[in-house]
Design a protein around this motif. Structure first.
Motif, short mmCIF file in Angstrom:
data_model
loop_
_atom_site.label_atom_id
_atom_site.label_comp_id
_atom_site.label_asym_id
_atom_site.label_seq_id
_atom_site.Cartn_x
_atom_site.Cartn_y
_atom_site.Cartn_z
N MET A 2 6.12 8.96 0.81
CA MET A 2 7.36 9.71 0.28
C MET A 2 7.37 11.00 0.96
SD MET A 2 8.68 10.38 -3.44
CE MET A 2 7.40 11.52 -3.96
N VAL A 3 8.52 11.68 1.63
CA VAL A 3 8.55 12.85 2.21
C VAL A 3 9.67 13.60 1.65
CG1 VAL A 3 8.52 14.21 4.67
CG2 VAL A 3 7.60 11.66 4.22
N PHE A 4 9.26 14.86 1.33
CA PHE A 4 10.52 15.76 0.82
C PHE A 4 11.63 15.55 2.21
CE2 PHE A 4 7.14 18.23 -1.43
CZ PHE A 4 7.62 17.59 -2.54
N SER A 5 12.77 15.64 1.72
CA SER A 5 13.87 15.62 2.79
C SER A 5 13.95 16.78 3.36
CB SER A 5 15.27 15.39 1.86
OG SER A 5 15.56 16.23 1.29
N TRP A 6 13.62 17.87 2.96
CA TRP A 6 13.51 18.86 3.97
C TRP A 6 12.50 19.36 4.76
CZ3 TRP A 6 9.16 21.54 2.38
CH2 TRP A 6 8.53 21.66 1.14
N ASN A 7 11.23 18.31 4.51
CA ASN A 7 9.89 18.32 5.33
C ASN A 7 10.16 17.78 6.55
OD1 ASN A 7 7.33 18.68 6.33
ND2 ASN A 7 6.52 17.62 4.69
N ALA B 68 4.36 6.93 -6.42
CA ALA B 68 4.37 5.84 -5.41
C ALA B 68 5.43 4.82 -5.74
CB ALA B 68 2.86 4.94 -5.41
N CYS B 69 6.14 4.37 -4.82
CA CYS B 69 7.31 3.34 -5.22
C CYS B 69 6.66 2.03 -4.55
CB CYS B 69 8.18 3.81 -4.25
SG CYS B 69 9.20 5.54 -4.70
N ALA B 70 7.09 0.97 -5.41
CA ALA B 70 6.48 -0.26 -5.32
C ALA B 70 7.67 -1.26 -5.62
CB ALA B 70 5.18 -0.67 -6.21
N GLU B 71 7.65 -2.45 -5.11
CA GLU B 71 8.75 -3.37 -5.44
C GLU B 71 8.85 -3.65 -7.09
OE1 GLU B 71 10.46 -7.62 -4.22
OE2 GLU B 71 8.08 -7.45 -4.09
N ALA C 297 18.30 16.88 -9.30
CA ALA C 297 17.52 17.63 -8.49
C ALA C 297 18.39 18.14 -7.25
CB ALA C 297 16.36 16.95 -7.91
N ALA C 298 17.96 19.31 -6.65
CA ALA C 298 18.90 20.09 -5.78
C ALA C 298 18.76 19.00 -4.38
CB ALA C 298 18.17 21.38 -5.34
N GLU C 299 17.80 18.46 -4.12
CA GLU C 299 17.36 17.77 -2.96
C GLU C 299 16.98 16.46 -3.14
OE1 GLU C 299 15.17 20.87 -1.43
OE2 GLU C 299 16.67 21.22 0.06
N PRO C 300 17.30 15.29 -2.16
CA PRO C 300 16.66 14.31 -2.22
C PRO C 300 15.38 14.07 -1.71
CG PRO C 300 18.26 13.97 -0.56
CD PRO C 300 18.04 15.41 -1.15
N ASP C 301 14.56 12.90 -1.98
CA ASP C 301 13.35 12.46 -1.39
C ASP C 301 13.52 11.37 -0.60
OD1 ASP C 301 11.75 14.37 -2.65
OD2 ASP C 301 11.91 13.44 -4.34
N PHE C 302 12.80 11.25 0.66
CA PHE C 302 12.84 9.92 1.30
C PHE C 302 11.68 9.18 1.23
CE2 PHE C 302 15.33 12.79 4.75
CZ PHE C 302 16.63 12.65 3.68
N ALA D 151 0.72 -1.19 -0.06
CA ALA D 151 0.10 0.07 -0.19
C ALA D 151 0.96 1.11 0.05
CB ALA D 151 -0.79 0.03 1.12
N TRP D 152 0.25 2.46 -0.25
CA TRP D 152 1.15 3.84 -0.42
C TRP D 152 0.18 4.55 0.09
CZ3 TRP D 152 5.73 5.15 -1.53
CH2 TRP D 152 6.00 6.24 -1.99
N ALA D 153 0.63 5.51 1.11
CA ALA D 153 -0.11 6.65 1.74
C ALA D 153 0.47 7.91 1.11
CB ALA D 153 0.07 6.56 3.21
N GLN D 154 -0.56 8.82 0.45
CA GLN D 154 -0.11 9.94 0.04
C GLN D 154 -1.12 11.14 0.16
OE1 GLN D 154 0.09 8.80 -4.26
NE2 GLN D 154 -2.16 8.65 -4.31
#
Length: 354
Positions: A162-167, A238-241, A339-344, A123-126
């Motif tokens: 997924m959360v922005f690294s700066w958040n 969304a990220c999945a296997e 991109a300037a920043e990664p995503d987590f 599942a994915w939460a967004q």
């Protein structure tokens, strides 16, 4: 669905507790009101654009929810000056008995989230958002709990987000409700280029073998770092296997790219979608994964991606790459912007009791 305290608990001491219910089309204006400037101009929030469709859809594989509070709870915060640009009552809707208000009485919509099934076990939460006027009431926890419960009830064994690294606040909220760090990635942005691959020791494959790509993926550092994840082909962001079947589908649909040297496959990428940007900004080709053997192979693969993006009339690209020194520096060595920043990406284990 209800807040984290249970359906019968709508107050906690003197402060009201949020009640979470299924979203309705009538909630769209209220959600748009508190997501106008979610990131203070740093990023454009997509929620006002997609929420009406989310709320109107009747899909067993996705659930969209809103959190509600009594109108007075939000009005008190507005009166304190926390939201100077707010119109009074802009988040109020008529209750139907499923939220905090009885049928016909007003309630404030103060948060939203969507949960999606990506496979029978993932599942994915967004799109979790909380009205700034409602912070401190436990809205984020109530929404996250609702999304996780929905996913668990449908057989999911893991839920990711997924959360922005700066958040930092968003990351902290995710940790507080059971999400743990999974991986991080960055987007590379090669320019579409119809000229194709330049002269290297690697050649693009006309008809890539998905089984060869699967074997390469299994032994790659990219797979280890990304925990086997890639962007999902059907659900944006969304990220999945990444499975053998998904690679086979990509090959069958001409979305699998690969480069090879004299001895073996040296890298591959998967195009997940081509979309129109907002405000006539052009078409973007998104590649849900790129993995390669070394910096030279990375250069050949980026050339193949640039040619493929041009072939689908894209004006720009996004290529998911692992957030590692090797992958980012290989990209930079080939003069490909990133991109300037990664995503987590974070992950919640749903195999135990809630």
């Amino acid at each position: 669905m209800t807040g984290s305290e249970g359906e019968s608990t709508r107050t906690s001491g003197s402060a009201p507790s949020p009640v979470v219910r299924e979203a309705r089309p009538a909630d769209a204006d209220a959600v748009a009101a508190f997501t106008r400037d979610t990131w203070d101009g740093r990023e454009e929030d997509y929620i006002p654009r997609v929420f009406p469709e989310w709320a109107a859809s009747d899909d067993p594989d996705r659930g969209t929810f809103v959190a509600t509070l009594p109108p007075d709870a939000v009005a008190e915060r507005d009166a304190s000056g926390n939201n100077d640009d707010r119109d009074p009552g802009d988040t109020l809707v008529e209750g139907d008995g499923a939220g905090v208000a009885d049928t016909g009485d007003p309630e404030a919509v103060v948060g939203c989230v969507q949960a999606v099934l990506l496979s029978e076990w993932e599942a994915w939460a967004q799109g979790i958002r909380v009205d700034p006027a409602a912070r401190g009431f436990g809205v984020g926890t109530a929404l996250s709990t609702a999304a996780l419960d929905w996913a668990r009830d449908r057989g999911a064994r893991v839920c990711r987000n997924m959360v922005f690294s700066w958040n930092v606040m968003g990351l902290g909220q995710s940790r507080a409700v059971g999400f743990e760090p999974a991986t991080e990635f960055r987007f590379a942005e090669p320019e579409p280029d119809a000229a194709g691959v330049t002269a290297t020791d690697f050649d693009p494959l006309v008809d890539p073998d998905p089984n060869a790509a699967w074997a390469f993926w299994g032994d790659s550092d990219a797979r280890d770092h990304l925990r086997g994840l890639a962007l999902d082909a059907d659900e944006s962001w969304a990220c999945a296997e990444l499975t053998r079947e998904r690679l086979r589908d990509a090959a069958d649909e001409d979305r699998l790219l690969a480069v090879a040297g004299e001895d073996a496959l040296a890298g591959f990428a998967v195009r997940t979608r081509v979309t129109e940007r907002e405000a006539n900004a052009g078409r973007v080709a998104t590649y849900g994964l790129a993995a390669w053997r070394d910096a030279d192979a990375a250069g050949a693969l980026y050339d193949a991606i640039a040619a493929d993006a041009a072939a689908v009339d894209a004006d720009a690209t996004r290529v998911l790459i692992p957030e590692t020194v090797d992958h980012v520096s290989d990209t930079g060595a080939n003069r490909v912007p990133v991109a300037a920043e990664p995503d987590f990406v974070m992950s919640a284990d749903l195999t135990g009791d809630p």
